[in-house]
Design an enzyme around this catalytic site. Sequence first.
Site, mmCIF file in Angstrom:
data_model
loop_
_atom_site.group_PDB
_atom_site.id
_atom_site.type_symbol
_atom_site.label_atom_id
_atom_site.label_comp_id
_atom_site.label_asym_id
_atom_site.label_seq_id
_atom_site.Cartn_x
_atom_site.Cartn_y
_atom_site.Cartn_z
ATOM 1 N N MET A 62 -90.010 87.250 3.314
ATOM 2 C CA MET A 62 -91.459 87.218 3.091
ATOM 3 C C MET A 62 -92.077 88.596 2.862
ATOM 4 O O MET A 62 -93.291 88.739 2.847
ATOM 5 C CB MET A 62 -92.189 86.501 4.238
ATOM 6 C CG MET A 62 -91.746 85.065 4.441
ATOM 7 S SD MET A 62 -91.819 84.095 2.892
ATOM 8 C CE MET A 62 -93.586 83.995 2.621
ATOM 9 N N ARG A 90 -116.125 89.588 10.733
ATOM 10 C CA ARG A 90 -116.793 89.185 11.980
ATOM 11 C C ARG A 90 -116.478 90.127 13.141
ATOM 12 O O ARG A 90 -117.145 90.079 14.166
ATOM 13 C CB ARG A 90 -116.401 87.738 12.330
ATOM 14 C CG ARG A 90 -117.068 86.707 11.445
ATOM 15 C CD ARG A 90 -116.530 85.308 11.670
ATOM 16 N NE ARG A 90 -115.213 85.131 11.069
ATOM 17 C CZ ARG A 90 -114.545 83.989 11.062
ATOM 18 N NH1 ARG A 90 -115.070 82.920 11.638
ATOM 19 N NH2 ARG A 90 -113.359 83.909 10.475
ATOM 20 N N GLN A 91 -115.490 90.992 12.954
ATOM 21 C CA GLN A 91 -115.168 91.990 13.975
ATOM 22 C C GLN A 91 -115.789 93.324 13.566
ATOM 23 O O GLN A 91 -115.104 94.297 13.281
ATOM 24 C CB GLN A 91 -113.653 92.110 14.141
ATOM 25 C CG GLN A 91 -112.987 90.823 14.598
ATOM 26 C CD GLN A 91 -111.502 90.997 14.829
ATOM 27 O OE1 GLN A 91 -111.072 91.904 15.539
ATOM 28 N NE2 GLN A 91 -110.716 90.119 14.218
ATOM 29 N N ASP A 151 -128.902 80.342 13.519
ATOM 30 C CA ASP A 151 -129.006 81.180 14.715
ATOM 31 C C ASP A 151 -129.975 82.321 14.430
ATOM 32 O O ASP A 151 -130.389 82.553 13.291
ATOM 33 C CB ASP A 151 -127.640 81.719 15.155
ATOM 34 C CG ASP A 151 -126.898 82.427 14.021
ATOM 35 O OD1 ASP A 151 -127.547 83.133 13.221
ATOM 36 O OD2 ASP A 151 -125.676 82.267 13.930
ATOM 37 N N LYS A 169 -129.617 78.656 19.727
ATOM 38 C CA LYS A 169 -128.429 78.066 20.333
ATOM 39 C C LYS A 169 -127.778 79.035 21.301
ATOM 40 O O LYS A 169 -128.006 80.248 21.264
ATOM 41 C CB LYS A 169 -127.414 77.649 19.262
ATOM 42 C CG LYS A 169 -126.639 78.804 18.629
ATOM 43 C CD LYS A 169 -125.584 78.291 17.673
ATOM 44 C CE LYS A 169 -124.619 79.365 17.228
ATOM 45 N NZ LYS A 169 -125.227 80.437 16.481
ATOM 46 N N ARG A 179 -123.933 80.101 22.703
ATOM 47 C CA ARG A 179 -122.490 79.975 22.480
ATOM 48 C C ARG A 179 -121.769 80.288 23.789
ATOM 49 O O ARG A 179 -121.786 81.419 24.271
ATOM 50 C CB ARG A 179 -122.033 80.926 21.379
ATOM 51 C CG ARG A 179 -120.590 80.704 20.943
ATOM 52 C CD ARG A 179 -120.180 81.705 19.863
ATOM 53 N NE ARG A 179 -120.962 81.562 18.650
ATOM 54 C CZ ARG A 179 -120.686 80.692 17.695
ATOM 55 N NH1 ARG A 179 -119.662 79.882 17.809
ATOM 56 N NH2 ARG A 179 -121.436 80.630 16.619
ATOM 57 N N ASP A 237 -126.124 80.055 5.727
ATOM 58 C CA ASP A 237 -125.312 81.008 6.490
ATOM 59 C C ASP A 237 -124.277 81.623 5.560
ATOM 60 O O ASP A 237 -124.118 81.187 4.414
ATOM 61 C CB ASP A 237 -124.639 80.315 7.677
ATOM 62 C CG ASP A 237 -124.433 81.252 8.869
ATOM 63 O OD1 ASP A 237 -124.568 82.483 8.688
ATOM 64 O OD2 ASP A 237 -124.136 80.759 9.979
ATOM 65 N N THR A 269 -121.121 74.653 14.620
ATOM 66 C CA THR A 269 -122.519 75.080 14.603
ATOM 67 C C THR A 269 -123.341 74.250 13.625
ATOM 68 O O THR A 269 -124.450 73.800 13.941
ATOM 69 C CB THR A 269 -122.612 76.578 14.236
ATOM 70 O OG1 THR A 269 -122.013 77.355 15.271
ATOM 71 C CG2 THR A 269 -124.056 77.010 14.065
#
Length: 314
Positions: free
Chosen positions: A39, A97-98, A171, A194, A196, A220, A228
Amino acid sequence: MASSFKVVAGNSNRPLAEAICNHLDVPLARAQVRRFADMEIFVEIQENVRGQDVFVIQSTSFPTNDHLMELLIITDALRRSSARRITAVIPYFGYARQDRRASGRTPISAKLVANLIAHAGVDCVLTLDLHAGQIQGFFDIPTDNLFGAPLMARDIKDRLEWKNAMVVSPDVGGVVRARALAKRIDAPLAIVDKRRDRPGESEVMNIIGSVEGRSCILIDDIVDSGGTLVNAADALLAQGAKEVYAYITHGVLSGGAVARIASSKLKELVITDSIMPTEAVKVARNIRVISIAGLMGEAIERTASESSVSSLFD
């Protein structure tokens, strides 16, 4: 235009790359991106790129690490083949998202990935609806972040009773994005408040704004598990909304997300092809895909000709 730049594609989203090339009326450059038996990734550019402006189309979607490595190795192959300028066209930027340290002893992976891309030899980046705008600053090279809102606004006006619509942010963090779309279609804005409790799960608390009798449009950048959206749709309908649609740029849709959305009360989920749709997405009763090929193609053409890209943000 065919002689002024070349387009190379990895394996993450070949149909989108072909659609972009159709829009540009240029062929995909001949390149081999394959795996050895263990791979390990091997890349060979099979035509001359010396002195050329080259655009590499590659979303870093699932499997994220494989597709990221493809992008890095393609870039290295082009750099060692004396390409004049390499632009990474990343419709979906994984690890976005990080973008901060939410707790102690955690990484800022979005910055690490930005460093990897720049050090591999990419000269500039073209992407779409970054999870957080500040990620542009993580790159030490020019970065253009295009917006999907114009495409979504056009689709809403063409297909929905938008004069009775209300744009809803799922959100508090997405209010800026939702407000921008609401302004485009001249609609009021509501917010889902909301809590989480743990990653991948959310609990809707209440709706800020009156949605009774309205066609609600959730907006979003990413839909992953779909929890969500489903919870927000239930809450909006419980508050008297007429129907609920969702417009999301990046359809990550991991795990059982497609089945969850298909069995939900969402009238329709509209996503773009920034991530190649799976067969499950294609046959889902209430999921529809719109193409970003024209938008990305126009941005590529303007970048190649050294024209302004800023009008595409409007």
